[in-house]
Scaffold this motif. Structure first.
Motif, PDB file in Angstrom:
ATOM      1  N   ASP A  73       0.828  -1.208   0.000  1.00 26.40           N
ATOM      2  CA  ASP A  73       0.000   0.000   0.000  1.00 26.40           C
ATOM      3  C   ASP A  73       0.862   1.258   0.000  1.00 26.40           C
ATOM      4  N   LEU A  74       1.874   1.284   0.870  1.00 28.11           N
ATOM      5  CA  LEU A  74       2.739   2.473   0.935  1.00 28.11           C
ATOM      6  C   LEU A  74       3.514   2.675  -0.361  1.00 28.11           C
ATOM      7  N   GLN A  75       3.952   1.581  -0.962  1.00 20.71           N
ATOM      8  CA  GLN A  75       4.663   1.692  -2.237  1.00 20.71           C
ATOM      9  C   GLN A  75       3.759   2.342  -3.284  1.00 20.71           C
ATOM     10  N   LYS A  76       2.500   1.909  -3.350  1.00 19.77           N
ATOM     11  CA  LYS A  76       1.570   2.469  -4.334  1.00 19.77           C
ATOM     12  C   LYS A  76       1.216   3.918  -4.013  1.00 19.77           C
ATOM     13  N   LEU A  77       0.946   4.206  -2.742  1.00 20.31           N
ATOM     14  CA  LEU A  77       0.617   5.582  -2.358  1.00 20.31           C
ATOM     15  C   LEU A  77       1.767   6.536  -2.685  1.00 20.31           C
ATOM     16  N   MET A  78       2.979   6.131  -2.353  1.00 25.57           N
ATOM     17  CA  MET A  78       4.121   7.003  -2.599  1.00 25.57           C
ATOM     18  C   MET A  78       4.471   7.076  -4.085  1.00 25.57           C
ATOM     19  N   ALA A  79       4.175   6.024  -4.851  1.00 28.26           N
ATOM     20  CA  ALA A  79       4.370   6.095  -6.307  1.00 28.26           C
ATOM     21  C   ALA A  79       3.392   7.098  -6.909  1.00 28.26           C
ATOM     22  N   GLY A  80       2.148   7.102  -6.406  1.00 30.07           N
ATOM     23  CA  GLY A  80       1.163   8.091  -6.862  1.00 30.07           C
ATOM     24  C   GLY A  80       1.566   9.501  -6.469  1.00 30.07           C
ATOM     25  N   TYR A  81       2.057   9.650  -5.241  1.00 28.16           N
ATOM     26  CA  TYR A  81       2.526  10.957  -4.765  1.00 28.16           C
ATOM     27  C   TYR A  81       3.723  11.417  -5.603  1.00 28.16           C
ATOM     28  N   ARG A  82       4.640  10.514  -5.894  1.00 28.71           N
ATOM     29  CA  ARG A  82       5.819  10.839  -6.703  1.00 28.71           C
ATOM     30  C   ARG A  82       5.402  11.265  -8.114  1.00 28.71           C
ATOM     31  N   GLN A  83       4.385  10.590  -8.652  1.00 29.49           N
ATOM     32  CA  GLN A  83       3.884  10.956  -9.978  1.00 29.49           C
ATOM     33  C   GLN A  83       3.304  12.373  -9.957  1.00 29.49           C
ATOM     34  N   LEU A  84       2.574  12.704  -8.890  1.00 34.19           N
ATOM     35  CA  LEU A  84       2.036  14.063  -8.751  1.00 34.19           C
ATOM     36  C   LEU A  84       3.173  15.080  -8.620  1.00 34.19           C
ATOM     37  N   GLU A  85       4.233  14.716  -7.901  1.00 31.38           N
ATOM     38  CA  GLU A  85       5.396  15.605  -7.793  1.00 31.38           C
ATOM     39  C   GLU A  85       5.973  15.916  -9.171  1.00 31.38           C
ATOM     40  N   GLY A  86       5.982  14.905 -10.045  1.00 33.25           N
ATOM     41  CA  GLY A  86       6.529  15.101 -11.383  1.00 33.25           C
ATOM     42  C   GLY A  86       5.639  15.954 -12.268  1.00 33.25           C
ATOM     43  N   SER A  87       4.320  15.759 -12.153  1.00 35.27           N
ATOM     44  CA  SER A  87       3.397  16.482 -13.034  1.00 35.27           C
ATOM     45  C   SER A  87       2.980  17.841 -12.477  1.00 35.27           C
ATOM     46  N   ASP A  88       2.917  17.964 -11.150  1.00 33.93           N
ATOM     47  CA  ASP A  88       2.461  19.218 -10.539  1.00 33.93           C
ATOM     48  C   ASP A  88       3.162  19.401  -9.191  1.00 33.93           C
ATOM     49  N   PRO A  89       4.444  19.771  -9.202  1.00 35.85           N
ATOM     50  CA  PRO A  89       5.216  19.853  -7.961  1.00 35.85           C
ATOM     51  C   PRO A  89       4.647  20.830  -6.930  1.00 35.85           C
ATOM     52  N   GLN A  90       4.044  21.921  -7.393  1.00 38.08           N
ATOM     53  CA  GLN A  90       3.475  22.895  -6.448  1.00 38.08           C
ATOM     54  C   GLN A  90       2.298  22.296  -5.685  1.00 38.08           C
ATOM     55  N   LEU A  91       1.499  21.501  -6.372  1.00 40.12           N
ATOM     56  CA  LEU A  91       0.365  20.850  -5.730  1.00 40.12           C
ATOM     57  C   LEU A  91       0.861  19.779  -4.753  1.00 40.12           C
ATOM     58  N   ALA A  92       1.812  18.984  -5.173  1.00 38.43           N
ATOM     59  CA  ALA A  92       2.362  17.927  -4.314  1.00 38.43           C
ATOM     60  C   ALA A  92       2.996  18.509  -3.055  1.00 38.43           C
ATOM     61  N   ALA A  93       3.595  19.691  -3.173  1.00 41.59           N
ATOM     62  CA  ALA A  93       4.235  20.334  -2.021  1.00 41.59           C
ATOM     63  C   ALA A  93       3.237  20.705  -0.930  1.00 41.59           C
ATOM     64  N   LYS A  94       1.968  20.757  -1.254  1.00 44.14           N
ATOM     65  CA  LYS A  94       0.927  21.087  -0.275  1.00 44.14           C
ATOM     66  C   LYS A  94       0.507  19.879   0.561  1.00 44.14           C
ATOM     67  N   ILE A  95       1.016  18.690   0.206  1.00 38.17           N
ATOM     68  CA  ILE A  95       0.598  17.450   0.860  1.00 38.17           C
ATOM     69  C   ILE A  95       1.705  16.923   1.770  1.00 38.17           C
ATOM     70  N   ALA A  96       1.328  16.541   2.985  1.00 38.44           N
ATOM     71  CA  ALA A  96       2.250  15.887   3.911  1.00 38.44           C
ATOM     72  C   ALA A  96       1.858  14.416   3.996  1.00 38.44           C
ATOM     73  N   PRO A  97       2.648  13.505   3.399  1.00 37.26           N
ATOM     74  CA  PRO A  97       2.345  12.082   3.537  1.00 37.26           C
ATOM     75  C   PRO A  97       2.790  11.590   4.922  1.00 37.26           C
ATOM     76  N   ILE A  98       1.887  10.859   5.607  1.00 39.01           N
ATOM     77  CA  ILE A  98       2.139  10.452   6.987  1.00 39.01           C
ATOM     78  C   ILE A  98       1.802   8.971   7.167  1.00 39.01           C
ATOM     79  N   PHE A  99       2.705   8.248   7.819  1.00 32.37           N
ATOM     80  CA  PHE A  99       2.503   6.844   8.183  1.00 32.37           C
ATOM     81  C   PHE A  99       2.436   6.774   9.701  1.00 32.37           C
ATOM     82  N   VAL A 100       1.305   6.297  10.246  1.00 33.42           N
ATOM     83  CA  VAL A 100       1.142   6.178  11.698  1.00 33.42           C
ATOM     84  C   VAL A 100       1.195   4.706  12.070  1.00 33.42           C
ATOM     85  N   SER A 101       2.108   4.358  12.963  1.00 32.30           N
ATOM     86  CA  SER A 101       2.260   2.966  13.387  1.00 32.30           C
ATOM     87  C   SER A 101       1.174   2.564  14.377  1.00 32.30           C
TER      88      SER A 101
END
Length: 194
Positions: A73-101
């Protein structure tokens, strides 16, 4: 009104309709999910929900010893986030990805640090005392329980499998398809992040 005048006025009327259309309401708008928390990040520093104020939060609950679901799940979520960073870095910069144990006994800050950096350098790992994790999980509608096997020193943790997107004020917005393809995840983030 004659026919020619009608044809002339129709595009203007349709354009006006398009301008007054509102964005779709967030699926989780008004849901009682989320709230304040005080946890410890992968660097051993105390972190609260206020540290993420003004940013969207992409939150996933799991544990580092998870044998299959969490890392996929984390691999897929971060791959999607990374894709957004590539296509729209300003938008991706507004998101804080968080993993809670949900396994605070084993998921110490050093363990979390090694784990989250394997997925993305911006992924924040959070842990805490068992009481802090229990309180946070309850606020975020996450259910979890230890599954101890007879005679085994190791254990699994059953837990809710969900990725939430919260707004800059901590309001719940939508579920993000953690099992989707990277382009689906990126598109869903782009749909809700303004």
């Amino acid at each position: 009104m004659n026919f020619r005048a009608f044809l002339f006025a129709l595009p203007l009327a349709l354009a006006a309709c398009g301008q007054s259309a509102t964005a779709p309401e967030a699926p989780l708008a008004g849901a009682r999910i989320g709230g304040p928390f005080q946890l410890t990040n992968q660097d051993g520093k105390t972190v609260t929900d206020r540290d993420f104020a003004g940013r969207y939060r992409l939150m996933y609950f799991g544990y580092t010893f998870c044998p299959d679901v969490c890392p996929v799940d984390l691999q897929k979520l971060m791959a999607g986030y990374r894709q957004l960073e590539g296509s729209d870095p300003q938008l991706a910069a507004k998101i804080a990805p968080i993993f809670v144990s949900v396994d605070p006994e084993r998921d110490t800050p050093p363990v979390l640090k090694q784990y989250v950096t394997a997925f993305h350098p911006k992924l924040t790992g959070l842990t805490g005392t068992p009481e802090q994790i229990a309180t946070t999980a309850k606020e975020y509608a996450v259910v979890y329980s230890k599954e101890k096997r007879e005679g085994a020193s190791d254990y699994l943790v059953n837990h809710s499998r969900v990725a939430y997107l919260f707004g800059p004020k901590g309001d719940p917005i939508a579920l993000i398809p953690q099992d989707g393809a990277p382009d689906q995840i990126a598109a869903e983030l782009k749909r809700w992040v303004q």
